[in-house]
Design an enzyme around this catalytic site. Structure first.
Site, PDB file in Angstrom:
ATOM      1  N   HIS A  11       0.819  -1.204  -0.110  1.00 17.85           N
ATOM      2  CA  HIS A  11       0.135   0.074   0.033  1.00 17.85           C
ATOM      3  C   HIS A  11       0.975   1.295  -0.024  1.00 17.85           C
ATOM      4  O   HIS A  11       0.281   2.239  -0.655  1.00 17.85           O
ATOM      5  CB  HIS A  11      -0.741  -0.099   1.128  1.00 17.85           C
ATOM      6  CG  HIS A  11      -2.012  -1.003   1.249  1.00 17.85           C
ATOM      7  ND1 HIS A  11      -2.210  -1.871   2.627  1.00 17.85           N
ATOM      8  CD2 HIS A  11      -3.110  -1.315   0.395  1.00 17.85           C
ATOM      9  CE1 HIS A  11      -3.169  -2.663   2.210  1.00 17.85           C
ATOM     10  NE2 HIS A  11      -3.444  -2.328   0.934  1.00 17.85           N
ATOM     11  N   LYS A  43     -18.072  -5.370   7.889  1.00 17.02           N
ATOM     12  CA  LYS A  43     -16.876  -6.268   7.372  1.00 17.02           C
ATOM     13  C   LYS A  43     -16.127  -6.560   8.733  1.00 17.02           C
ATOM     14  O   LYS A  43     -15.991  -5.468   9.451  1.00 17.02           O
ATOM     15  CB  LYS A  43     -15.899  -5.564   6.562  1.00 17.02           C
ATOM     16  CG  LYS A  43     -14.726  -6.443   5.927  1.00 17.02           C
ATOM     17  CD  LYS A  43     -14.133  -5.527   4.814  1.00 17.02           C
ATOM     18  CE  LYS A  43     -12.860  -6.294   4.342  1.00 17.02           C
ATOM     19  NZ  LYS A  43     -12.163  -5.513   3.324  1.00 17.02           N
ATOM     20  N   ARG A  84      -2.024  -5.780  -8.226  1.00 16.30           N
ATOM     21  CA  ARG A  84      -1.114  -6.877  -7.863  1.00 16.30           C
ATOM     22  C   ARG A  84      -0.842  -7.814  -9.075  1.00 16.30           C
ATOM     23  O   ARG A  84       0.394  -8.459  -9.304  1.00 16.30           O
ATOM     24  CB  ARG A  84      -1.385  -7.651  -6.571  1.00 16.30           C
ATOM     25  CG  ARG A  84      -1.150  -6.609  -5.441  1.00 16.30           C
ATOM     26  CD  ARG A  84      -1.860  -7.388  -4.169  1.00 16.30           C
ATOM     27  NE  ARG A  84      -3.082  -7.831  -4.221  1.00 16.30           N
ATOM     28  CZ  ARG A  84      -4.055  -8.358  -3.262  1.00 16.30           C
ATOM     29  NH1 ARG A  84      -3.594  -8.392  -2.201  1.00 16.30           N
ATOM     30  NH2 ARG A  84      -5.212  -8.669  -3.688  1.00 16.30           N
ATOM     31  N   SER A 141      -3.313  -7.853   2.825  1.00 10.75           N
ATOM     32  CA  SER A 141      -3.436  -7.673   4.233  1.00 10.75           C
ATOM     33  C   SER A 141      -3.876  -9.035   4.829  1.00 10.75           C
ATOM     34  O   SER A 141      -3.555  -9.289   5.876  1.00 10.75           O
ATOM     35  CB  SER A 141      -4.575  -6.591   4.516  1.00 10.75           C
ATOM     36  OG  SER A 141      -4.079  -5.482   3.868  1.00 10.75           O
TER      37      SER A 141
END
Length: 162
Positions: free
Chosen positions: A18, A42, A91, A129
């Site tokens: 990030h 979430k 990514r 993450s």
């Protein structure tokens, strides 16, 4: 006209991948807002407030980067902040389809706001993450994958250490 971009995400936690995107995007715009999404549905390891604070600490040396938060539609937040562009990191090829759909939806909602996709540096292309949290849970070495402030907080939460 000032060029303002937003880099949205949950950042649970912020990683060096990030930060790579943040640093590179900050060079392209007059102002970069890193916006932490508040989503009460979430389940996150870090609280919303912790994620904001960790990001603030991680980017404190970047003069044109501001950390903020939002809930609801990203495009509404962008309109409110007079944002010109949305930054997204890519990514792998597997990320492309989702990012393309999001970019097209955002363009439908406001054609004046561009989506800028930055490919992640190769050395961070495998980081997520979720993967960071998983490795940290089993006390794997993630010291070169997250900022020091995140490493300390992860050790404290997951391992009971300092």
């Amino acid at each position: 006209m000032k060029k303002i971009a937003v880099y949205p995400g949950s950042f649970d936690p912020v990683t060096n991948g990030h930060l790579d995107i943040i640093k590179r995007a900050s060079k392209l715009f007059d102002k970069l807002i890193v916006a932490v999404l508040y989503n009460p549905n979430k389940k996150s390891l870090f609280t919303f407030e912790e994620r904001v604070e960790l990001l603030k600490e991680a980017v404190k040396d970047l003069d044109n980067v501001e950390v903020d938060s939002f809930s609801g539609l990203l495009i509404d937040y962008c309109n409110e902040k007079k944002v010109n562009a949305i930054i997204r990191g890519l990514r792998a090829v597997s990320d492309f389809e989702y990012e393309l759909q999001m970019a097209q939806m955002n363009r439908q909602l406001n054609p004046e706001i561009e989506t800028v996709i930055l490919t992640t540096s190769t050395k961070y292309s495998f980081i997520s993450s979720s993967l960071i949290k998983e490795v940290a849970r089993f006390k794997g070495d993630i010291s070169n994958l997250v900022p020091d402030v995140v490493l300390r907080k992860l050790n404290k939460i997951l391992c009971g250490g300092d």
